[in-house]
Design a protein around this motif. Sequence first.
Motif, PDB file in Angstrom:
ATOM      1  N   THR A  49      34.267  49.935  20.881  1.00  0.00           N
ATOM      2  CA  THR A  49      34.579  49.230  19.753  1.00  0.00           C
ATOM      3  C   THR A  49      33.689  49.633  18.447  1.00  0.00           C
ATOM      4  O   THR A  49      33.942  49.154  17.642  1.00  0.00           O
ATOM      5  N   ASP A  50      32.609  49.957  19.056  1.00  0.00           N
ATOM      6  CA  ASP A  50      31.545  50.413  18.032  1.00  0.00           C
ATOM      7  C   ASP A  50      32.133  51.534  16.917  1.00  0.00           C
ATOM      8  O   ASP A  50      31.668  51.733  15.803  1.00  0.00           O
ATOM      9  N   ARG A  51      32.892  52.218  17.554  1.00  0.00           N
ATOM     10  CA  ARG A  51      33.651  53.429  16.881  1.00  0.00           C
ATOM     11  C   ARG A  51      35.012  52.945  16.356  1.00  0.00           C
ATOM     12  O   ARG A  51      35.410  53.431  15.114  1.00  0.00           O
ATOM     13  N   LEU A  52      35.589  52.305  17.091  1.00  0.00           N
ATOM     14  CA  LEU A  52      36.977  51.836  16.500  1.00  0.00           C
ATOM     15  C   LEU A  52      36.984  50.880  15.417  1.00  0.00           C
ATOM     16  O   LEU A  52      37.795  51.053  14.328  1.00  0.00           O
ATOM     17  N   LEU A  53      36.200  49.807  15.351  1.00  0.00           N
ATOM     18  CA  LEU A  53      36.079  48.881  14.374  1.00  0.00           C
ATOM     19  C   LEU A  53      35.815  49.564  12.973  1.00  0.00           C
ATOM     20  O   LEU A  53      36.572  49.262  12.112  1.00  0.00           O
ATOM     21  N   PRO A  54      34.712  50.377  12.861  1.00  0.00           N
ATOM     22  CA  PRO A  54      34.770  50.756  11.314  1.00  0.00           C
ATOM     23  C   PRO A  54      35.879  51.754  10.812  1.00  0.00           C
ATOM     24  O   PRO A  54      36.124  51.708   9.791  1.00  0.00           O
ATOM     25  N   LEU A  55      36.210  52.427  11.836  1.00  0.00           N
ATOM     26  CA  LEU A  55      37.583  53.172  11.801  1.00  0.00           C
ATOM     27  C   LEU A  55      38.748  52.419  11.074  1.00  0.00           C
ATOM     28  O   LEU A  55      39.353  52.714  10.068  1.00  0.00           O
TER      29      LEU A  55
END
Length: 168
Positions: A49-55
């Motif tokens: 989620t740390d990578r998905l949310l900014p995306l």
Amino acid sequence: MPTTKALLFGRRRDRAVGLVVGFAGVVTLALVAAFAAESADVTTASALTDRLLPLLVFYAPGPLAAAGAYARCGGPACLAVGVVPAVVLGGFVLLGTVVGVPGVNGGSPAIGDVTVSFAAIGVSSAFVGYCAGVTAVLGADLVGFGSGDEDGDIDDGDEADEDIDDGD
């Protein structure tokens, strides 16, 4: 002129609503998953989620607005896609503060600044994406690949347009 009107104001309201509401649902789901992963201290889910949310928050509004412009959803719907992450974040913080969810701090004065910054970034990205989508539509129509027919009308699936006799 029908192409310009469709690009600016939209012809496919159901697709426009689906675009905005669907993106809001995806952002909400990702935000809730990120919060749940942080609360449960699950490192794998938290890393995802740390990578998905900014995306979703920073990069997705541009391509979605371009796709919305190409689908002739209209400018307001395409720009609304840019505001979705800020509205979802603000709603999440507001709801968490009202309900009293631990870890959601709505009392911080910086949350308003973060929400406005998310909105500015999202709308800027959506505007650039919308312009790219409009350029793609006009370029495709210019070379004859677009969804317009030989009269320049947009084929929106409405058979009533075909029944009009213009005297030709």
